[in-house]
Enzyme design. Structure first.
Site, PDB file in Angstrom:
ATOM      1  N   SER A 143       0.856  -1.190   0.000  1.00  0.00           N
ATOM      2  CA  SER A 143       0.000   0.000   0.000  1.00  0.00           C
ATOM      3  C   SER A 143       0.889   1.236   0.000  1.00  0.00           C
ATOM      4  O   SER A 143       2.082   1.150   0.328  1.00  0.00           O
ATOM      5  CB  SER A 143      -0.864   0.003   1.264  1.00  0.00           C
ATOM      6  OG  SER A 143      -1.571   1.208   1.404  1.00  0.00           O
ATOM      7  N   TYR A 156      -1.698  -0.867  10.804  1.00  0.00           N
ATOM      8  CA  TYR A 156      -1.921  -1.174   9.387  1.00  0.00           C
ATOM      9  C   TYR A 156      -0.658  -0.864   8.585  1.00  0.00           C
ATOM     10  O   TYR A 156      -0.207  -1.677   7.767  1.00  0.00           O
ATOM     11  CB  TYR A 156      -3.115  -0.380   8.847  1.00  0.00           C
ATOM     12  CG  TYR A 156      -3.420  -0.664   7.380  1.00  0.00           C
ATOM     13  CD1 TYR A 156      -3.965  -1.878   6.987  1.00  0.00           C
ATOM     14  CD2 TYR A 156      -3.148   0.294   6.394  1.00  0.00           C
ATOM     15  CE1 TYR A 156      -4.241  -2.139   5.647  1.00  0.00           C
ATOM     16  CE2 TYR A 156      -3.418   0.044   5.053  1.00  0.00           C
ATOM     17  CZ  TYR A 156      -3.968  -1.182   4.680  1.00  0.00           C
ATOM     18  OH  TYR A 156      -4.225  -1.436   3.350  1.00  0.00           O
TER      19      TYR A 156
HETATM   20  P1  NDP Z   1     -11.877  -5.545   0.278  1.00  0.00           P
HETATM   21  O1  NDP Z   1     -12.319  -5.426   1.699  1.00  0.00           O
HETATM   22  O2  NDP Z   1     -12.868  -5.218  -0.787  1.00  0.00           O
HETATM   23  O3  NDP Z   1     -11.301  -7.002  -0.001  1.00  0.00           O
HETATM   24  C1  NDP Z   1     -10.542  -7.699   0.954  1.00  0.00           C
HETATM   25  C2  NDP Z   1     -10.544  -9.170   0.587  1.00  0.00           C
HETATM   26  O4  NDP Z   1      -9.772  -9.894   1.547  1.00  0.00           O
HETATM   27  C3  NDP Z   1     -11.938  -9.772   0.580  1.00  0.00           C
HETATM   28  O5  NDP Z   1     -12.075 -10.543  -0.576  1.00  0.00           O
HETATM   29  C4  NDP Z   1     -11.958 -10.653   1.816  1.00  0.00           C
HETATM   30  O6  NDP Z   1     -12.783 -11.777   1.562  1.00  0.00           O
HETATM   31  C5  NDP Z   1     -10.496 -11.051   1.935  1.00  0.00           C
HETATM   32  N1  NDP Z   1     -10.128 -11.478   3.271  1.00  0.00           N
HETATM   33  C6  NDP Z   1     -10.173 -10.789   4.432  1.00  0.00           C
HETATM   34  N2  NDP Z   1      -9.800 -11.559   5.455  1.00  0.00           N
HETATM   35  C7  NDP Z   1      -9.488 -12.779   4.930  1.00  0.00           C
HETATM   36  C8  NDP Z   1      -9.039 -14.001   5.483  1.00  0.00           C
HETATM   37  N3  NDP Z   1      -8.827 -14.153   6.790  1.00  0.00           N
HETATM   38  N4  NDP Z   1      -8.826 -15.038   4.635  1.00  0.00           N
HETATM   39  C9  NDP Z   1      -9.057 -14.909   3.311  1.00  0.00           C
HETATM   40  N5  NDP Z   1      -9.480 -13.776   2.733  1.00  0.00           N
HETATM   41  C10 NDP Z   1      -9.692 -12.727   3.546  1.00  0.00           C
HETATM   42  O7  NDP Z   1     -10.603  -4.617   0.150  1.00  0.00           O
HETATM   43  P2  NDP Z   1      -9.551  -4.370  -1.062  1.00  0.00           P
HETATM   44  O8  NDP Z   1      -9.946  -5.088  -2.270  1.00  0.00           O
HETATM   45  O9  NDP Z   1      -9.346  -2.935  -1.101  1.00  0.00           O
HETATM   46  O10 NDP Z   1      -8.238  -5.018  -0.428  1.00  0.00           O
HETATM   47  C11 NDP Z   1      -7.373  -5.905  -1.100  1.00  0.00           C
HETATM   48  C12 NDP Z   1      -5.939  -5.644  -0.659  1.00  0.00           C
HETATM   49  O11 NDP Z   1      -5.520  -4.374  -1.154  1.00  0.00           O
HETATM   50  C13 NDP Z   1      -5.734  -5.602   0.850  1.00  0.00           C
HETATM   51  O12 NDP Z   1      -4.539  -6.278   1.170  1.00  0.00           O
HETATM   52  C14 NDP Z   1      -5.591  -4.116   1.133  1.00  0.00           C
HETATM   53  O13 NDP Z   1      -4.851  -3.873   2.291  1.00  0.00           O
HETATM   54  C15 NDP Z   1      -4.888  -3.650  -0.133  1.00  0.00           C
HETATM   55  N6  NDP Z   1      -4.992  -2.221  -0.405  1.00  0.00           N
HETATM   56  C16 NDP Z   1      -6.217  -1.639  -0.631  1.00  0.00           C
HETATM   57  C17 NDP Z   1      -6.303  -0.273  -0.834  1.00  0.00           C
HETATM   58  C18 NDP Z   1      -7.621   0.435  -0.993  1.00  0.00           C
HETATM   59  O14 NDP Z   1      -7.656   1.673  -0.901  1.00  0.00           O
HETATM   60  N7  NDP Z   1      -8.715  -0.258  -1.240  1.00  0.00           N
HETATM   61  C19 NDP Z   1      -5.106   0.578  -0.870  1.00  0.00           C
HETATM   62  C20 NDP Z   1      -3.874  -0.142  -0.648  1.00  0.00           C
HETATM   63  C21 NDP Z   1      -3.842  -1.484  -0.434  1.00  0.00           C
HETATM   64  P3  NDP Z   1     -13.657 -12.566   2.646  1.00  0.00           P
HETATM   65  O15 NDP Z   1     -14.220 -11.554   3.597  1.00  0.00           O
HETATM   66  O16 NDP Z   1     -14.704 -13.243   1.808  1.00  0.00           O
HETATM   67  O17 NDP Z   1     -12.711 -13.531   3.278  1.00  0.00           O
END
Ligand code: NDP
Length: 245
Positions: A143, A156
């Site tokens: 990030s 974070y």
């Molecule tokens: P979302 O919340 O939309 O997606 C997060 C995903 O992670 C979901 O599919 C969720 O699925 C999954 N997840 C969470 N916990 C678990 C777990 N224990 N096991 C398996 N899967 C898990 O957020 P983003 O798409 O934005 O996030 C994706 C990545 O991008 C993250 O690592 C985030 O930190 C990073 N990021 C995002 C930014 C943003 O502004 N959006 C900026 C910088 C980085 P489920 O709940 O079904 O398990």
């Protein structure tokens, strides 16, 4: 086809929403063979059906990345289904922001378990296969918060700095066999802020996310890294909304 992405076997964690889902859609359209993982079965199966209807080769497995055995079995599913593993996208993550004083220690544990240990379990699960194949590519979602600190985001940020260290460490150890890419997005419009339980932190995040851009921007960056020839390793991509500070 000559598309370098065509028929690559790609595992995506956190594929049930946001960046993971957007990346799955882009890669499916390019003929990648996908293995989708997350905890929410309904979302995964729906996405898989969507992509299959468009002609993609897709399988999915309910996976909690905090459980090492489940991550091992995810990698095993990829090999059983498609015979190899070309790319792992370590994308699962969460961001329950709060100041340290709020002592949301359970949330700290959860961020360490998913954002750091989940990534390490992913690397452990695919590395032997990639060594056997003498090729592979690991893409980690860090990030902008892995490059600079934000007050109220210490834990974070700590997890995302750790992800950046893992990406660079893998790159240095990987030799000419394995590519390592660290993707560092700014504010992207996903469900990421939904895990924030601290009201002030939620308000600050909502303010920052007013300029958020679409997930597809990150999906395109990931596609760019994957489509390079095997001797080109895109080490790091930082991308922000143009309007982000
Ligand atoms: P979302 O919340 O939309 O997606 C997060 C995903 O992670 C979901 O599919 C969720 O699925 C999954 N997840 C969470 N916990 C678990 C777990 N224990 N096991 C398996 N899967 C898990 O957020 P983003 O798409 O934005 O996030 C994706 C990545 O991008 C993250 O690592 C985030 O930190 C990073 N990021 C995002 C930014 C943003 O502004 N959006 C900026 C910088 C980085 P489920 O709940 O079904 O398990």
């Amino acid at each position: 086809t000559n598309d370098p992405i065509n028929s690559k076997v790609v595992i995506i964690t956190g594929a049930s929403s946001g960046l993971g889902e957007a990346t799955a859609r882009r890669l499916a359209a390019r003929g990648a063979r996908l293995v989708l993982a997350a905890r929410r079965e309904d979302r995964l199966s729906k996405l898989a059906e969507d992509l299959k209807a468009e002609g993609a080769e897709v399988t999915w497995k309910v996976t909690d990345v905090t459980d090492r055995n489940q991550v091992e079995s995810l990698a095993a599913t990829a090999k059983e289904t498609f015979g190899r593993i070309d790319v792992l996208i370590n994308n699962a993550g969460l961001m329950p922001l709060a100041p340290l004083d709020a002592l949301k220690v359970d949330e700290w544990d959860q961020m360490v378990d998913v954002n750091i240990k989940g990534v390490m379990y992913g690397i452990a699960a695919v590395l032997p296969t990639m060594r056997e194949q003498h090729s592979g590519h690991v893409i980690n979602l860090s990030s902008v918060a892995g490059h600079k600190l934000f007050p109220g985001a210490a834990v974070y940020c700590a997890t995302k700095y750790a992800v950046k260290a893992l990406s660079e460490g893998l790159r240095m150890e990987a030799g000419d066999e394995i590519r390592s890419t660290n993707i560092s997005p700014g504010a992207i419009d996903t469900e990421l802020t939904s895990t924030i339980t601290d009201p002030n932190a939620k308000q600050a995040a909502d303010e920052l996310y007013k300029v958020a851009i679409d997930s597809d921007a990150v999906a395109r960056a990931i596609v760019y890294a994957i489509e390079q020839p095997a001797d080109v390793d895109i080490n790091e991509i930082i991308l922000r909304p143009t309007a982000q500070e």
